[in-house]
Scaffold this motif. Sequence first.
Motif, PDB file in Angstrom:
ATOM      1  N   MET A   1       0.859  -1.181   0.000  1.00 40.45           N
ATOM      2  CA  MET A   1       0.000   0.000   0.000  1.00 40.45           C
ATOM      3  C   MET A   1       0.895   1.231   0.000  1.00 40.45           C
ATOM      4  O   MET A   1       1.815   1.347   0.799  1.00 40.45           O
ATOM      5  N   ARG A   2       0.630   2.101  -0.932  1.00 41.13           N
ATOM      6  CA  ARG A   2       1.407   3.335  -1.020  1.00 41.13           C
ATOM      7  C   ARG A   2       1.004   4.302   0.103  1.00 41.13           C
ATOM      8  O   ARG A   2      -0.066   4.179   0.681  1.00 41.13           O
ATOM      9  N   GLU A   3       1.854   5.255   0.378  1.00 37.57           N
ATOM     10  CA  GLU A   3       1.609   6.233   1.445  1.00 37.57           C
ATOM     11  C   GLU A   3       0.308   6.993   1.217  1.00 37.57           C
ATOM     12  O   GLU A   3      -0.458   7.215   2.152  1.00 37.57           O
ATOM     13  N   GLU A   5      -2.369   5.999  -0.353  1.00 44.42           N
ATOM     14  CA  GLU A   5      -3.490   5.098  -0.075  1.00 44.42           C
ATOM     15  C   GLU A   5      -3.685   4.928   1.422  1.00 44.42           C
ATOM     16  O   GLU A   5      -4.814   4.923   1.913  1.00 44.42           O
ATOM     17  N   PHE A   6      -2.586   4.804   2.148  1.00 45.06           N
ATOM     18  CA  PHE A   6      -2.663   4.686   3.601  1.00 45.06           C
ATOM     19  C   PHE A   6      -3.295   5.932   4.219  1.00 45.06           C
ATOM     20  O   PHE A   6      -4.161   5.837   5.088  1.00 45.06           O
ATOM     21  N   GLU A   9      -7.022   5.914   3.603  1.00 45.85           N
ATOM     22  CA  GLU A   9      -7.687   4.975   4.507  1.00 45.85           C
ATOM     23  C   GLU A   9      -7.855   5.614   5.882  1.00 45.85           C
ATOM     24  O   GLU A   9      -8.921   5.565   6.482  1.00 45.85           O
ATOM     25  N   VAL A  47      -9.572   1.339   0.124  1.00 44.49           N
ATOM     26  CA  VAL A  47      -9.597  -0.017  -0.422  1.00 44.49           C
ATOM     27  C   VAL A  47     -10.224  -0.996   0.564  1.00 44.49           C
ATOM     28  O   VAL A  47     -11.134  -1.749   0.213  1.00 44.49           O
ATOM     29  N   SER A  48      -9.766  -1.005   1.803  1.00 43.18           N
ATOM     30  CA  SER A  48     -10.271  -1.987   2.768  1.00 43.18           C
ATOM     31  C   SER A  48     -11.761  -1.794   3.043  1.00 43.18           C
ATOM     32  O   SER A  48     -12.510  -2.768   3.111  1.00 43.18           O
ATOM     33  N   GLU A  59      -9.292   1.368  -9.331  1.00 46.91           N
ATOM     34  CA  GLU A  59      -8.351   2.463  -9.081  1.00 46.91           C
ATOM     35  C   GLU A  59      -8.613   3.662  -9.964  1.00 46.91           C
ATOM     36  O   GLU A  59      -8.269   4.777  -9.613  1.00 46.91           O
ATOM     37  N   CYS A  62     -10.144   6.738  -8.345  1.00 46.99           N
ATOM     38  CA  CYS A  62      -9.450   7.416  -7.256  1.00 46.99           C
ATOM     39  C   CYS A  62      -8.520   8.491  -7.787  1.00 46.99           C
ATOM     40  O   CYS A  62      -7.727   8.229  -8.680  1.00 46.99           O
ATOM     41  N   SER A  65      -4.760   7.714  -7.711  1.00 42.62           N
ATOM     42  CA  SER A  65      -4.246   6.700  -8.620  1.00 42.62           C
ATOM     43  C   SER A  65      -3.963   7.276 -10.001  1.00 42.62           C
ATOM     44  O   SER A  65      -3.265   6.681 -10.800  1.00 42.62           O
TER      45      SER A  65
END
Length: 71
Positions: A1-3, A5-6, A9, A47-48, A59, A62, A65
């Motif tokens: 998981m890229r920063e 994306e984190f 989340e 994502v989760s 993606e 987003c 992305s």
Amino acid sequence: MREQEFQAEKRYYFSMSIAKSMHQKGLIDEEVLAAIDEKLMERYCPVSAMLLAGKPFTESGCSFSRGGDMP
């Protein structure tokens, strides 16, 4: 998981935590909570959360992305 994306989340779950707290206190109803959840999913593309909700994840929807900055 890229920063990015984190971070998305993290922001989604933080925002939903506030909305759920408001719902538990009776400040918003179930319909408003569902609308908030939908808007936050559109904005942050977590994502989760999308997988857990059974929603299709692509993606392309987003912003981060596509190389753009995350909101």
